[in-house]
Structures are given as C-alpha cells and as structure tokens.
Write a protein that holds these residues in place. Structure first.
Motif, PDB file in Angstrom:
ATOM      1  N   TRP A  72       0.768  -1.282   0.115  1.00  0.00           N
ATOM      2  CA  TRP A  72      -0.150   0.095  -0.026  1.00  0.00           C
ATOM      3  C   TRP A  72       0.858   1.314   0.033  1.00  0.00           C
ATOM      4  O   TRP A  72       1.822   1.239   0.790  1.00  0.00           O
ATOM      5  N   GLN A 110      -4.630   8.795   0.899  1.00  0.00           N
ATOM      6  CA  GLN A 110      -3.997   7.520   1.439  1.00  0.00           C
ATOM      7  C   GLN A 110      -4.324   7.609   3.040  1.00  0.00           C
ATOM      8  O   GLN A 110      -4.251   6.223   3.394  1.00  0.00           O
ATOM      9  N   TRP A 119      -8.507   7.210  -1.568  1.00  0.00           N
ATOM     10  CA  TRP A 119      -7.747   6.909  -2.895  1.00  0.00           C
ATOM     11  C   TRP A 119      -6.877   5.723  -2.347  1.00  0.00           C
ATOM     12  O   TRP A 119      -5.526   5.965  -2.946  1.00  0.00           O
ATOM     13  N   LYS A 120      -7.238   4.948  -1.731  1.00  0.00           N
ATOM     14  CA  LYS A 120      -6.396   3.568  -1.183  1.00  0.00           C
ATOM     15  C   LYS A 120      -5.548   3.093  -2.322  1.00  0.00           C
ATOM     16  O   LYS A 120      -6.344   2.576  -3.133  1.00  0.00           O
ATOM     17  N   CYS A 121      -4.244   3.214  -2.508  1.00  0.00           N
ATOM     18  CA  CYS A 121      -3.632   2.908  -3.797  1.00  0.00           C
ATOM     19  C   CYS A 121      -2.602   1.824  -3.221  1.00  0.00           C
ATOM     20  O   CYS A 121      -1.835   1.763  -2.385  1.00  0.00           O
ATOM     21  N   SER A 126      -5.666   2.200  -7.462  1.00  0.00           N
ATOM     22  CA  SER A 126      -6.417   2.570  -6.271  1.00  0.00           C
ATOM     23  C   SER A 126      -7.796   2.152  -6.234  1.00  0.00           C
ATOM     24  O   SER A 126      -8.521   1.997  -7.054  1.00  0.00           O
ATOM     25  N   CYS A 163      -7.230   5.179 -10.795  1.00  0.00           N
ATOM     26  CA  CYS A 163      -5.981   5.450 -11.090  1.00  0.00           C
ATOM     27  C   CYS A 163      -4.864   4.167 -11.425  1.00  0.00           C
ATOM     28  O   CYS A 163      -3.889   4.069 -10.547  1.00  0.00           O
TER      29      CYS A 163
END
Length: 152
Positions: free
Chosen positions: A6, A45, A50-52, A66, A84
C-alpha cells in the motif's frame, strides 16, 4: 519480481504516483493543478478515499491502482471504484497492471465490497478479459468512455 504494498506505507512515492496520474489522465485534471491533486491524493491515502496499491522493484515505483470511494463526478450513486490504474511505460507488458488490479479487488472483497466500478476510454477490452462487464457507453472529458463493473 515486483513487490506490492500500500502506498500509505511508502508515502515518499506518493507525489511521484500522483504526478504520473496527473500527466496520464490530464483531461480529467484540466481543472486541478498538480499540487492540488498531490495534496488530495496524499490525503486520500490517509483517509481511504484513494487507497492505492503500488508495485515497486529495487526501491523504484513501477505503478499503482487505487480503490477509490468516488471517481466519476456525474455518477455519485456508484462506487466504490477501481481507479488510477497506471504502470510506468518501462515496466509494461509484465503483468503488473493485472496484479495490481487483482490486489485491489482482493482487498475490496476482504472488506465486504461486492461490486467495483471503473471507467475507461481506451482499455475496455483489457478489463473485459479480466472479468469486468460493460454497463454503458458515455461521453466525458470530450472522450468516449465505458462504465464497467465487476462482481467480487
């Protein structure tokens, strides 16, 4: 072999990933400066918007994908989103995008999400091969787009 993790665990790579996205999807960012997007992406984040998931090799960022709470302003009722998705040109054709996409889908499934959405203007066939279904065609940002979904 690329390592997946992550972005929140590697925030030193956040501005670079945001810059790549801003450049690649410039039509979506026409009204947002790079600095503003970098701030939003970094905040995303921390708060999960937008957890990428990123791929790295030898400390170098290769790409990311994401899990986004919102990604299509005209369709606020839909979500969450696969968004993304981008792999650096030098790292393409190695299956990294598929690994990132599957990683995001697995995480979404683990947290109880049953359907993910995405929109694309150029990769409809690629996503279809990965199990995504076309829901509709639409116009946005002056381009033909495809709204797709995948049941997890």
């Amino acid at each position: 072999m690329p390592q997946m993790d992550w972005l929140a665990n590697h925030m030193d790579k956040c501005d670079q990933m945001a810059e790549w996205l801003h450049r690649e999807f410039s039509y979506e960012f026409a009204q947002q400066s790079l600095a503003s997007w970098q701030q939003e992406f970094a905040a995303g984040q921390r708060d999960g918007r937008w957890k990428c998931l990123i791929a790295m090799e030898h400390g170098q960022l290769l790409g990311g994908a994401s899990l986004a709470s919102h990604d299509l302003p005209d369709r606020p009722e839909l979500g969450p989103w696969l968004a993304c998705v981008l792999v650096a040109p030098s790292a393409r054709r190695r299956g990294i995008a598929a690994q990132l996409i599957e990683g995001v889908c697995s995480h979404a499934r683990e947290v109880g999400i049953i359907t993910l959405f995405l929109h694309t203007h150029s990769q409809r066939d690629y996503y279809a091969r990965l199990g995504w279904d076309v829901l509709e065609r639409f116009e946005a940002w002056g381009k033909e787009q495809w709204l797709m979904a995948r049941c997890l």
